[in-house]
Design an enzyme around this catalytic site. Structure first.
Site, PDB file in Angstrom:
ATOM      1  N   LEU A 118      -2.768  -6.331  11.326  1.00 57.77           N
ATOM      2  CA  LEU A 118      -3.484  -4.856  11.231  1.00 57.77           C
ATOM      3  C   LEU A 118      -3.718  -4.584   9.960  1.00 57.77           C
ATOM      4  CD1 LEU A 118      -0.411  -2.890  13.056  1.00 57.77           C
ATOM      5  CD2 LEU A 118      -3.035  -3.547  14.327  1.00 57.77           C
ATOM      6  N   LYS A 129      -0.223  -6.043  -0.658  1.00 55.52           N
ATOM      7  CA  LYS A 129      -0.248  -6.195  -1.896  1.00 55.52           C
ATOM      8  C   LYS A 129       1.401  -7.448  -1.752  1.00 55.52           C
ATOM      9  CE  LYS A 129       1.518  -4.744  -6.902  1.00 55.52           C
ATOM     10  NZ  LYS A 129       1.481  -4.173  -7.466  1.00 55.52           N
ATOM     11  N   GLY A 163       1.917  -8.434   1.371  1.00 52.31           N
ATOM     12  CA  GLY A 163       2.469  -9.506   2.592  1.00 52.31           C
ATOM     13  C   GLY A 163       1.441  -8.605   3.692  1.00 52.31           C
ATOM     14  N   LYS A 192       6.409  -5.944   9.698  1.00 48.20           N
ATOM     15  CA  LYS A 192       4.871  -6.116   8.753  1.00 48.20           C
ATOM     16  C   LYS A 192       5.549  -7.086   7.991  1.00 48.20           C
ATOM     17  CE  LYS A 192       4.266  -3.349   3.919  1.00 48.20           C
ATOM     18  NZ  LYS A 192       4.485  -2.989   3.165  1.00 48.20           N
ATOM     19  N   ASP A 251       4.614  10.970  -2.980  1.00 41.49           N
ATOM     20  CA  ASP A 251       3.093   9.881  -2.969  1.00 41.49           C
ATOM     21  C   ASP A 251       2.344  10.139  -1.487  1.00 41.49           C
ATOM     22  OD1 ASP A 251       2.748   6.444  -2.331  1.00 41.49           O
ATOM     23  OD2 ASP A 251       1.098   8.384  -3.410  1.00 41.49           O
ATOM     24  N   LYS A 304      -0.735  10.962   0.353  1.00 39.41           N
ATOM     25  CA  LYS A 304      -2.305  11.009   0.471  1.00 39.41           C
ATOM     26  C   LYS A 304      -2.698  10.264   1.443  1.00 39.41           C
ATOM     27  CE  LYS A 304      -1.360   6.502  -1.666  1.00 39.41           C
ATOM     28  NZ  LYS A 304      -0.926   6.647  -3.227  1.00 39.41           N
ATOM     29  N   ASN A 352      -1.353   7.305   3.442  1.00 42.49           N
ATOM     30  CA  ASN A 352      -0.258   7.445   3.763  1.00 42.49           C
ATOM     31  C   ASN A 352      -0.353   7.744   4.965  1.00 42.49           C
ATOM     32  OD1 ASN A 352       0.816   5.856   1.407  1.00 42.49           O
ATOM     33  ND2 ASN A 352       1.707   7.184   0.872  1.00 42.49           N
ATOM     34  N   ASP A 367       5.628   6.259   4.893  1.00 45.71           N
ATOM     35  CA  ASP A 367       6.134   5.393   3.715  1.00 45.71           C
ATOM     36  C   ASP A 367       5.659   3.995   3.192  1.00 45.71           C
ATOM     37  OD1 ASP A 367       8.172   6.677   0.610  1.00 45.71           O
ATOM     38  OD2 ASP A 367       6.351   5.109   0.656  1.00 45.71           O
ATOM     39  N   THR A 384      -4.350   6.505  -7.896  1.00 56.29           N
ATOM     40  CA  THR A 384      -5.426   7.520  -8.390  1.00 56.29           C
ATOM     41  C   THR A 384      -4.232   8.211  -7.997  1.00 56.29           C
ATOM     42  OG1 THR A 384      -6.431   9.142  -7.671  1.00 56.29           O
ATOM     43  CG2 THR A 384      -4.956   8.068  -5.880  1.00 56.29           C
TER      44      THR A 384
HETATM   45  C1  LIG Z   1       1.632  -1.722   7.235  1.00 55.39           C
HETATM   46  C2  LIG Z   1       2.920  -0.074   7.306  1.00 55.39           C
HETATM   47  C3  LIG Z   1       3.797  -0.032   6.726  1.00 55.39           C
HETATM   48  C4  LIG Z   1       4.995   1.005   6.771  1.00 55.39           C
HETATM   49  N1  LIG Z   1       5.690   1.414   6.070  1.00 55.39           N
HETATM   50  C5  LIG Z   1       5.745   0.353   5.241  1.00 55.39           C
HETATM   51  O1  LIG Z   1       5.330  -0.057   4.348  1.00 55.39           O
HETATM   52  C6  LIG Z   1       7.416   0.666   4.405  1.00 55.39           C
HETATM   53  C7  LIG Z   1       7.369  -0.070   3.526  1.00 55.39           C
HETATM   54  C8  LIG Z   1       8.303   0.218   1.644  1.00 55.39           C
HETATM   55  O2  LIG Z   1       8.350   1.012   1.482  1.00 55.39           O
HETATM   56  C9  LIG Z   1       8.242  -0.838   0.987  1.00 55.39           C
HETATM   57  C10 LIG Z   1       7.865  -2.598   1.229  1.00 55.39           C
HETATM   58  C11 LIG Z   1       7.796  -3.109  -0.561  1.00 55.39           C
HETATM   59  C12 LIG Z   1       8.004  -2.197  -1.294  1.00 55.39           C
HETATM   60  F1  LIG Z   1       8.446  -3.037  -2.230  1.00 55.39           F
HETATM   61  C13 LIG Z   1       8.807  -1.509  -1.513  1.00 55.39           C
HETATM   62  C14 LIG Z   1       9.444  -0.988  -2.658  1.00 55.39           C
HETATM   63  F2  LIG Z   1      10.227  -1.289  -3.213  1.00 55.39           F
HETATM   64  F3  LIG Z   1       8.639  -0.536  -3.883  1.00 55.39           F
HETATM   65  F4  LIG Z   1      10.342   0.206  -3.047  1.00 55.39           F
HETATM   66  C15 LIG Z   1       8.976   0.023  -0.321  1.00 55.39           C
HETATM   67  C16 LIG Z   1       3.838   2.234   7.183  1.00 55.39           C
HETATM   68  C17 LIG Z   1       2.857   2.285   8.117  1.00 55.39           C
HETATM   69  C18 LIG Z   1       2.363   0.949   8.126  1.00 55.39           C
HETATM   70  C19 LIG Z   1       0.899   0.921   8.861  1.00 55.39           C
HETATM   71  N2  LIG Z   1      -0.035  -0.047   8.932  1.00 55.39           N
HETATM   72  N3  LIG Z   1      -1.786   0.074   9.344  1.00 55.39           N
HETATM   73  C20 LIG Z   1      -2.450  -0.030   8.826  1.00 55.39           C
HETATM   74  C21 LIG Z   1      -3.102   0.707   8.706  1.00 55.39           C
HETATM   75  C22 LIG Z   1      -2.712  -1.186   7.975  1.00 55.39           C
HETATM   76  C23 LIG Z   1      -0.400   0.777  10.519  1.00 55.39           C
HETATM   77  N4  LIG Z   1      -1.352   0.978  12.190  1.00 55.39           N
HETATM   78  C24 LIG Z   1      -0.322   1.668  12.773  1.00 55.39           C
HETATM   79  N5  LIG Z   1       0.911   1.591  12.573  1.00 55.39           N
HETATM   80  C25 LIG Z   1       1.843   1.287  11.962  1.00 55.39           C
HETATM   81  N6  LIG Z   1       2.730   1.655  11.508  1.00 55.39           N
HETATM   82  C26 LIG Z   1       1.023   1.084  10.327  1.00 55.39           C
END
Ligand SMILES: Cc1cc(NC(=O)CCC(=O)c2ccc(F)c(C(F)(F)F)c2)ccc1-c1nn(C(C)C)c2ncnc(N)c12
Length: 278
Positions: free
Chosen positions: A21, A25, A27, A44, A138, A140, A143, A156, A173
């Site tokens: 999808l 950064k 994965g 993810k 955060d 925007k 998200n 998020d 930004t």
């Molecule tokens: C890929 C995707 C991820 C997420 N949520 C998260 O990844 C949470 C991860 C997190 O909180 C996190 C991760 C690393 C990290 F170091 C930290 C820290 F430590 F910094 F806090 C925190 C929600 C939705 C999507 C999403 N994306 N997409 C497409 C638009 C690609 C979609 N298309 C359809 N359905 C979807 N669900 C999606």
């Protein structure tokens, strides 16, 4: 899925992996299906060495605890997670409608009905998060995702996932940050109320209110609350009143989430079940 996702230990063998999808950064994220229930999810993959490199173990654990505890129709679910030697896998609700951002870019700006419906959904989601003592900070367009019925879901990404279609905003930004955030002052829940004003403006005009050629100029425009409304027939006076009542420098004077939902512009334009007729 909801009951199972809490107690049992998942592993990659429980899932059939589908198309990618997007990649971020830390994965990639894939469409996936739980093998037994055929339930569709977004999976993810985060590489542990990336998390270790940036020393994000604790922040990630905290994010996972927060996100698995949130249950709201406008907050994207984190059903659970598992890991192997080098990767962490997040089992996320799949938002079939993709990015709200894409919709905004395609149409240039949203109708007042669409904008008001999304602002009301965001306000309900934020009221729920604030009750659980979670400040999003955060929000925007990056998200914000849509489900198969066009209902808004706050996701998020932690660290933004760059989906296939390249975004126009650089990561980091300032456009959506309240004055107290950009000044690195103590901030409270009201930062999210400010951001609702930013998003309402962007939904209606296609660009955030303090956009500028440089971060320094954006910073100056935020601190001055340098708010101007381009003259256009498709934005009503009530919408401008709501935006002006949210983009207030003194965080204590911003319109409360409760009063946003009672605002004439929201009452007149928001669709109560969060979809709105296409
Ligand atoms: C890929 C995707 C991820 C997420 N949520 C998260 O990844 C949470 C991860 C997190 O909180 C996190 C991760 C690393 C990290 F170091 C930290 C820290 F430590 F910094 F806090 C925190 C929600 C939705 C999507 C999403 N994306 N997409 C497409 C638009 C690609 C979609 N298309 C359809 N359905 C979807 N669900 C999606």
């Amino acid at each position: 899925m909801a009951s199972e996702s809490v107690k049992r230990d998942w592993s990659i063998r429980d899932f059939e992996i589908g198309k990618p999808l997007g990649k971020g950064k830390f994965g990639r994220v894939y469409l996936a299906r739980e093998a037994k229930s055929k339930y569709i999810v977004a999976l993810k993959v985060i590489f542990k060495e990336q998390i270790e490199k940036y020393r994000l173990q604790h922040q990630l654990k905290r994010e996972m605890a927060i996100q698995t505890s949130l249950r709201h129709p406008h907050v994207l679910r984190l059903y659970g997670w598992f890991h192997d030697a080098e990767r962490i896998f997040l089992i996320l609700e799949y938002a079939h409608g993709g990015e709200l951002y894409g919709e905004l870019r395609r149409s240039g700006h949203l109708s007042e009905k669409q904008a008001a419906t999304y602002i009301a959904s965001l306000t309900h989601a934020l009221a729920y998060c604030h009750e659980k003592h979670v400040i999003h900070r955060d929000i925007k367009p990056e998200n914000l995702l849509l489900d198969h019925e066009g209902r808004l879901k706050i996701a998020d990404f932690g660290w933004s996932v760059q989906s296939k279609n390249k975004r126009h905003t650089m990561c980091g930004t300032l456009d959506y940050l309240a004055p107290e955030m950009v000044e690195n002052k103590a901030h409270d829940y009201a930062v999210d109320n400010w951001t609702l004003g930013i998003l309402c403006y962007e939904f209606l005009y296609g660009v955030p209110p303090f956009e500028a050629d440089s971060q320094a100029d954006t910073f100056r425009r935020i601190m001055k609350v340098d708010l101007t409304f381009p003259s256009t027939p498709h934005v009503s006076a009530e919408a401008k009143v709501l935006i002006t009542q949210l983009l207030v420098k003194d965080s204590a004077k911003r319109l409360s989430l409760e009063n946003i939902l009672k605002h004439p512009w929201i009452i007149m334009n928001a669709d109560p079940n969060g979809t709105f007729p296409k």
